[in-house]
Design a protein around this motif. Structure first.
Motif, PDB file in Angstrom:
ATOM      1  N   UNK A 118       0.637  -1.145  -0.171  1.00  0.00           N
ATOM      2  CA  UNK A 118       0.088   0.180   0.195  1.00  0.00           C
ATOM      3  C   UNK A 118       0.774   1.237   0.006  1.00  0.00           C
ATOM      4  N   UNK A 119       0.182   2.350  -0.754  1.00  0.00           N
ATOM      5  CA  UNK A 119       0.936   3.418  -0.899  1.00  0.00           C
ATOM      6  C   UNK A 119       1.155   4.276   0.474  1.00  0.00           C
ATOM      7  N   UNK A 120       2.126   5.174   0.614  1.00  0.00           N
ATOM      8  CA  UNK A 120       2.371   5.638   1.981  1.00  0.00           C
ATOM      9  C   UNK A 120       1.587   7.195   2.104  1.00  0.00           C
ATOM     10  N   UNK A 121       1.284   7.407   3.145  1.00  0.00           N
ATOM     11  CA  UNK A 121       0.430   8.750   3.384  1.00  0.00           C
ATOM     12  C   UNK A 121       1.361   9.893   3.483  1.00  0.00           C
ATOM     13  N   UNK A 174       7.579  -0.147  -1.885  1.00  0.00           N
ATOM     14  CA  UNK A 174       6.239  -0.238  -1.698  1.00  0.00           C
ATOM     15  C   UNK A 174       5.714  -1.244  -2.978  1.00  0.00           C
ATOM     16  N   UNK A 175       4.913  -2.161  -2.527  1.00  0.00           N
ATOM     17  CA  UNK A 175       4.290  -3.271  -3.327  1.00  0.00           C
ATOM     18  C   UNK A 175       3.043  -3.499  -3.193  1.00  0.00           C
ATOM     19  N   UNK A 201       0.552   9.907  -7.201  1.00  0.00           N
ATOM     20  CA  UNK A 201       1.700  10.584  -7.736  1.00  0.00           C
ATOM     21  C   UNK A 201       1.057  12.174  -7.914  1.00  0.00           C
ATOM     22  N   UNK A 202      -0.126  12.135  -8.772  1.00  0.00           N
ATOM     23  CA  UNK A 202      -0.629  13.422  -9.108  1.00  0.00           C
ATOM     24  C   UNK A 202      -1.206  14.142  -7.900  1.00  0.00           C
ATOM     25  N   UNK A 203      -1.837  13.490  -6.920  1.00  0.00           N
ATOM     26  CA  UNK A 203      -2.609  13.992  -5.795  1.00  0.00           C
ATOM     27  C   UNK A 203      -1.408  14.602  -5.069  1.00  0.00           C
TER      28      UNK A 203
END
Length: 282
Positions: free
Chosen positions: A116-119, A180-181, A192-194
């Motif tokens: 999961x992507x980091x905050x 991250x996987x 990325x865009x956010x």
């Protein structure tokens, strides 16, 4: 207390049976099923093991060192013994049973990957989109580490970066920066865009010349927040939605070579970015 009554430290038992259950379990970590089942990763070779010893902390489980390797790398033995009580001497035969590529030194660590992507916000990210060769993946991670990237994202379809071959090729850089996987490319693009980064593809047919961008002659600002994307060795970006890219960048080639392999291209792109960021004080 007299010397005779002092507690005696037990000398570690020499592991000399290559067929022992313990050795079989360690060597099985070369395969993905065993890594998934145990949540553990096999680390091979002196350089990768040294970085595991220095950076894994409590996630370092065991270190295995042959007698010959202990003579060649006494400083690594000393560091390992400071990091953990579980440093196991072994014969060269046992070392080969654990891994024929370990050069007499191996370790087991807890899985270093994050699902999961980091905050948190990053501004220099490396994305691998279906990169398949373990050597290439490891070298990309090593280049990202050396160039100062915040983290690595291995999209679904990319080689398992907990593979011993990837860990070894990274020279231990997998232990230096977050990995991250288990995320799809579309999800990564949105993330990325956010966070205000540009999604930039390294592509031999790209419309932007990397060196011109570095010289400030293109619309791409390499010093601004950026996520570089590196694709599949054979298919490039054929299997992902390229409309998500903000820019597509080509490395100018002066000689007769048709192209660079993906890890070489990554190193050029990442250090071009690092150099620009340094010059601009980013």
């Amino acid at each position: 207390m007299s010397a005779d009554n002092q507690p005696r430290l037990r000398r570690p038992v020499l592991l000399d049976n290559p067929n022992a259950d313990r050795i079989r379990k360690v060597s099985a970590l070369a395969g993905r099923p065993a890594r998934r089942r145990t949540g553990e990763v096999l680390v091979e070779g002196p350089q990768a093991v040294r970085e595991a010893v220095r950076f894994c902390g409590r996630d370092l489980i065991d270190v295995y060192i042959s007698e010959d390797a202990a003579e060649r790398y006494p400083e690594l033995v000393a560091e390992a013994k400071k990091a953990t009580h579980w440093v196991h001497p072994m014969t060269a035969e046992v070392g080969r049973a654990i891994s024929p590529d370990c050069q007499g030194i191996a370790a087991v660590v807890k899985d270093f990957r994050t699902d999961g992507l980091p905050k948190i916000d990053w501004d220099f990210v490396v994305v691998m989109a279906e990169t398949q060769d373990p050597g290439n993946a490891g070298n990309i991670i090593r280049a990202a580490d050396a160039a100062g990237a915040d983290g690595i994202i291995a999209c679904s379809g990319t080689v398992d970066i907990s593979s011993p071959k990837v860990v070894r090729a990274s020279a231990g850089s997998v232990f230096h920066l977050p990995s991250i996987t288990n995320v799809g490319f579309d999800e990564v693009a949105e993330w990325v865009k956010a966070r205000g980064m540009r999604l930039v593809a390294a592509d031999g047919g790209g419309s932007i010349d990397l060196f011109d961008a570095e010289d400030g002659l293109e619309s791409l600002d390499l010093a601004a927040p950026i996520a570089w994307v590196f694709g599949n060795e054979a298919h490039g970006f054929e299997r992902i939605d390229t409309s998500a890219f903000d820019h597509s960048v080509a490395i100018p080639l002066a000689g007769h070579a048709e192209s660079l392999n993906v890890s070489s291209a990554a190193a050029v792109c990442l250090f071009s970015t690092a150099r620009t960021r340094r010059r601009m004080g980013a």
